[in-house]
Motif scaffolding. Structure first.
Motif: not given
Length: 243
Positions: A169-182
């Protein structure tokens, strides 16, 4: 009329030979080692003449067979005796799946090596990923490694293995979450454990928030422990205390 000595045959002999035979008497031929009877082994005295004599033909095998998926092991010979076995080995990308020998049996080769193709081609493509050491064909047990591009993060095993002709089974590439102070300021919240201006979190990672001082939860308690889902975060919300 009686018959004289039975005829001699090449590579064979008559059993129980005598000088004279009466009408109807039979003699039987046997062949030397490495030969077999072709025709009737016994002949009969028929009025001064013998019936048709047999021949002794070789039981050796010649011309080793060739196979697309296997190669002969050892030194080739001009001929092989009946009962003799020879061995083969599977070519690259193939694996033995049974006997690796064939046998000479009375001038014929019996059997064949059974080699199964256990190689792999075309590693599975993964969106937003590149494959290291990509090539047309892989041996059983070989691996390919995936790397996510840009800000995508790998989910699963980075290595995919060729096992008996099939890729794991191959892996997946998932978008990371960016959490900002704003964003946290907008919802009157802060990170429970740390307070950097920017945080990157992997898909399926948990992120915990608390209300800022002077604020109280507006959304349910479980929303303050949220999960990064492919680049998206659902934020909890806090309202200002009154009174």
């Amino acid at each position: 009329l009686p018959c004289g000595l039975p005829p001699s045959i090449q590579n064979g002999v008559v059993r129980h030979k005598k000088d004279s035979y009466q009408y109807g008497e039979k003699v039987t031929y046997t062949c030397n080692e490495g030969f077999r009877i072709y025709g009737f082994a016994s002949i009969r005295c028929l009025g001064g003449k013998w019936s048709r004599t047999p021949k002794c033909i070789s039981t050796d095998c010649f011309n080793l067979p060739s196979f697309d998926d296997a190669v002969f092991i050892g030194q080739k010979k001009k001929s092989y005796r009946s009962g003799e076995q020879v061995a083969f080995k599977c070519r690259s990308y193939y694996q033995l799946n049974g006997s690796n020998t064939i046998q000479c049996v009375k001038s014929k080769w019996i059997g064949r090596p059974v080699c199964k193709d256990v190689s792999c081609v075309n590693p599975p493509r993964v969106e937003n990923a590149v494959i290291r050491n990509d090539r047309p064909r892989y041996l059983n047990g070989e691996r390919v490694r995936y790397e996510c591009i840009g800000t995508y993060d790998i989910l699963g095993d980075v290595d995919v293995t060729c096992l008996n002709g099939t890729w794991t089974k191959p892996p997946q590439c998932k978008e990371v979450c960016e959490i900002s102070e704003e964003m946290m300021k907008k919802h009157n919240i802060q990170l429970k454990w740390t307070t950097p201006k920017k945080l990157y979190s992997k898909t399926q990672d948990h992120i915990e928030f608390i209300c800022k001082s002077g604020y109280h939860p507006v959304t349910p308690d479980h929303t303050f422990r949220t999960v990064c889902q492919e680049g998206k975060v659902v934020y909890p919300h806090c309202g200002q205390n009154t009174g």
